[in-house]
Design an enzyme around this catalytic site. Structure first.
Site, short mmCIF file in Angstrom:
data_model
loop_
_atom_site.label_atom_id
_atom_site.label_comp_id
_atom_site.label_asym_id
_atom_site.label_seq_id
_atom_site.Cartn_x
_atom_site.Cartn_y
_atom_site.Cartn_z
N CYS A 130 -2.05 47.85 -39.29
CA CYS A 130 -1.62 47.98 -40.07
C CYS A 130 -1.84 48.68 -41.25
CB CYS A 130 -0.82 46.75 -40.20
SG CYS A 130 -0.45 45.84 -38.86
N HIS A 141 2.42 45.82 -47.41
CA HIS A 141 3.28 45.89 -45.68
C HIS A 141 4.36 44.59 -45.75
CE1 HIS A 141 2.36 45.82 -41.78
NE2 HIS A 141 1.71 44.40 -41.41
N ASN A 145 7.91 44.04 -38.25
CA ASN A 145 6.53 44.40 -39.26
C ASN A 145 6.12 45.89 -38.33
OD1 ASN A 145 3.67 45.15 -39.29
ND2 ASN A 145 3.33 43.42 -38.53
#
Ligand code: UT7
Length: 321
Positions: free
Chosen positions: A108, A248, A278
């Site tokens: 990520c 994020h 996500n």
């Protein structure tokens, strides 16, 4: 950053649909994560296809042609193939013949790691213009029988064109960190050298992401706060100087907790995870492109970017737009 672009596949996966797949509910997902829907790529879509659409938009936004790009860095943990790199497929599809191309896997945090690498390459004289992309097809590594993870992930790509610029403009700093000791908090065991593809991997869904959600949550909050403060202190700026914080997009409660600890008002924190879930390395560049589209920042504004992911990896960047 002279160009921004994003792309997400049109097909959606809603909480109502997930209710029919696993033992969960729209209210649980909304309350615990803030996610309403995710975008899902059609089967056999290549990660580079999503990256291509986002890159075309970023290049058009920058007003330059693919042949002007010197460097392509793709942050991804869901590449087209183990080799060659997704960045090489993207280079071919774009016709960016002059560019050298490489992938970077920091899960990520893939976009911030890629941004830092491309920024350093430009500063080192290894090129003047870079295309930095975060792209993922996480639906290919999601176990849709595991309610702990399948509600979280979505597909998409975001791209940024970086260009040489005077000091005090553009990427002002990047701070990156890793802690491999905590790899077991988020990992996908199958398909590498430890467990090569075969019946064991297929039978046990070892290609899919496994996550210790609660411990990951705590690490995400702590680390994103730390690395954001590091960026502010390094540049001697206060959080009140930041026009927009783009963290994020993993969980609304993580974003709220980080924003609160940093002392930034909700109105200056960018959130779009309710529509994408996500998207790993794609989340920060998608957020950048959407924030610009929505007029959330102007030229000259200071942006703070932060990420956290498997590895563990985390990072921040302070950018003058
Ligand atoms: O991008 C990389 C970084 N990733 C992250 O930052 C993700 C971090 N983690 C999270 O976002 C959250 O931990 C989750 C959303 C994954 C889980 O939320 P949580 O509040 O931490 O829940 P939990 O894991 O502590 O589970 C609480 C309960 C459990 O039931 P019991 O054991 O208390 O009976 C779970 O089995 O909730 C249950 N549960 C669910 N219930 C309904 C877990 N997933 C679901 C679900 N629907 N989808």
């Amino acid at each position: 950053m002279i160009g921004l672009g994003m792309y997400a596949p049109p097909k959606t996966l809603t909480n109502d649909e997930l209710e029919k797949m696993v033992d969960t509910s729209d209210s649980w997902i909304m309350e615990r994560t803030g996610i309403k829907l995710r975008r899902i790529a059609e089967p056999r879509t290549a990660c580079s296809d999503l990256c291509l659409e986002a890159s075309k938009r970023a290049l058009a936004d920058a007003g330059i042609s693919p042949s002007e790009i010197d460097i392509i860095v793709v942050g991804t943990c869901t590449p087209d193939m183990p080799l060659p790199s997704t960045a090489c497929f993207l280079q071919m599809k774009l016709g960016a013949g002059r560019a050298y191309a490489l992938d970077l896997n920091a899960a990520c945090s893939g976009f911030l790691y890629s941004l830092s690498a491309a920024d350093a390459m430009i500063r080192a004289g290894r090129g003047k213009k870079a295309l930095v992309v975060g792209g993922e097809i996480l639906s290919t590594v999601t176990d849709y029988t595991d309610r702990n993870t399948c509600i979280l992930f979505g597909d998409g790509a975001g791209a940024v064109v970086l260009s040489e610029c005077p000091d005090g403009e553009g990427v002002l700093s990047c701070h990156l960190h890793s802690d491999g000791n905590l790899w077991e908090l988020i990992y996908a065991p199958g398909g590498g050298t430890v467990h090569p593809y075969g019946p064991e991997v297929a039978e046990n869904r070892m290609h899919a992401i496994r996550m210790a959600g609660n411990e990951t949550f705590k690490q995400a909050v702590t680390r994103m706060v730390e690395v954001s403060l590091e960026a502010l202190q390094h540049n001697r700026v206060d959080i009140s100087d930041v026009a927009l914080f783009l963290p994020h997009q993993a969980n609304m409660r993580i974003i709220n907790a980080v924003g609160k600890r940093l002392g930034i008002s909700e109105g200056r924190v960018f959130v779009n995870l309710e529509r994408y879930g996500n998207t790993s390395a794609a989340s920060v560049p998608i957020a950048l492109a959407e924030a610009r589209e929505q007029g959330r920042f102007a030229k000259g504004d200071l942006l703070l970017l932060a990420s956290f992911g498997a590895g563990l990896t985390w990072g921040s960047a302070l950018v003058r737009m």
